[in-house]
Design a protein around this motif. Structure first.
Motif, mmCIF file in Angstrom:
data_model
loop_
_atom_site.group_PDB
_atom_site.id
_atom_site.type_symbol
_atom_site.label_atom_id
_atom_site.label_comp_id
_atom_site.label_asym_id
_atom_site.label_seq_id
_atom_site.Cartn_x
_atom_site.Cartn_y
_atom_site.Cartn_z
ATOM 1 N N ARG A 1 4.190 98.620 -63.733
ATOM 2 C CA ARG A 1 5.130 97.682 -64.081
ATOM 3 C C ARG A 1 5.851 97.922 -65.196
ATOM 4 O O ARG A 1 6.939 97.457 -65.499
ATOM 5 C CB ARG A 1 4.485 96.275 -63.998
ATOM 6 N N GLU A 2 5.294 98.784 -66.195
ATOM 7 C CA GLU A 2 5.682 99.033 -67.443
ATOM 8 C C GLU A 2 6.956 100.260 -67.307
ATOM 9 O O GLU A 2 7.289 100.802 -68.204
ATOM 10 C CB GLU A 2 4.945 99.295 -68.257
ATOM 11 N N THR B 1 8.143 95.619 -72.769
ATOM 12 C CA THR B 1 8.410 94.147 -72.420
ATOM 13 C C THR B 1 8.407 93.611 -71.000
ATOM 14 O O THR B 1 8.819 92.716 -70.555
ATOM 15 C CB THR B 1 9.748 93.877 -73.002
ATOM 16 N N ASP B 2 8.422 94.637 -70.089
ATOM 17 C CA ASP B 2 8.183 94.539 -68.546
ATOM 18 C C ASP B 2 6.916 93.765 -68.328
ATOM 19 O O ASP B 2 5.861 94.252 -68.253
ATOM 20 C CB ASP B 2 8.469 95.698 -67.625
ATOM 21 N N ARG B 3 7.196 92.391 -68.168
ATOM 22 C CA ARG B 3 5.812 91.689 -67.754
ATOM 23 C C ARG B 3 5.623 91.537 -66.219
ATOM 24 O O ARG B 3 4.835 90.519 -65.827
ATOM 25 C CB ARG B 3 5.970 90.277 -68.385
ATOM 26 N N GLY C 1 6.507 87.740 -65.682
ATOM 27 C CA GLY C 1 7.948 87.317 -66.448
ATOM 28 C C GLY C 1 8.879 86.860 -65.463
ATOM 29 O O GLY C 1 9.695 85.965 -65.992
ATOM 30 N N HIS D 1 12.341 92.945 -65.986
ATOM 31 C CA HIS D 1 10.795 92.502 -65.380
ATOM 32 C C HIS D 1 10.777 93.262 -63.781
ATOM 33 O O HIS D 1 11.861 92.789 -63.194
ATOM 34 C CB HIS D 1 10.441 90.957 -65.195
ATOM 35 N N SER E 1 9.426 93.052 -60.009
ATOM 36 C CA SER E 1 8.591 92.041 -59.570
ATOM 37 C C SER E 1 7.411 93.048 -58.441
ATOM 38 O O SER E 1 7.358 93.981 -58.608
ATOM 39 C CB SER E 1 9.516 91.698 -58.163
ATOM 40 N N TYR F 1 14.016 92.908 -59.437
ATOM 41 C CA TYR F 1 14.187 93.215 -61.022
ATOM 42 C C TYR F 1 14.904 91.879 -61.560
ATOM 43 O O TYR F 1 15.784 91.347 -60.867
ATOM 44 C CB TYR F 1 14.864 94.524 -61.139
#
Length: 138
Positions: free
Chosen positions: A73-74, A79-81, A85, A52, A54, A25
């Protein structure tokens, strides 16, 4: 040699990925205030972090929950890209002297670090966004 104040938050972000979460992360886009007065000496009060996840952590989460959900991933919101990200952050981040100083240092025991197999990250996030959080979190 003193640490440049502008490097502190960048170094913290770097540390969250490389050390605290073991490349799972990245906590970044840190905003907030720096408090330095008679009551509080040198403290950052941060709001609205972006986390973010990984590819490694996404795969661990999928295995843990036996899910093929592409949007896993969200986990930390829209905003978790994900890995993109993380890659974007490190494409502009240049490790500073402080990053190198923090290198392999853990602020907590490995059992308390972020991991896909621990509730530590979820607890921290949920506590900081709860309705009884200090006003600087809301």
């Amino acid at each position: 040699e003193e640490v440049d104040q502008s490097d502190i938050l960048q170094a913290f972000s770097c540390w969250t990925y490389k050390v605290a979460s073991r490349h799972r992360y990245l906590v970044c886009d840190l905003q907030g205030t720096y408090v330095d007065n008679l009551l509080v000496r040198g403290e950052y009060r941060l709001t609205d972090p972006v986390i973010h996840t990984s590819d490694i952590a996404q795969e661990q989460i999928r295995r843990k929950f036996q899910s093929n959900n592409a949007d896993i991933r969200e986990r930390f919101g829209r905003t978790d890209r994900g890995q993109q990200g993380i890659d974007d952050f490190f494409s502009t981040h240049k490790c500073s002297r402080l990053c190198r100083m923090l290198g392999g240092r853990r602020l907590r025991s490995p059992d308390e670090s972020f991991s896909a197999h621990s509730d530590a990250a979820d607890h921290t996030i949920s506590r900081s966004t709860s309705s009884n959080a200090p006003s600087y979190f809301t």
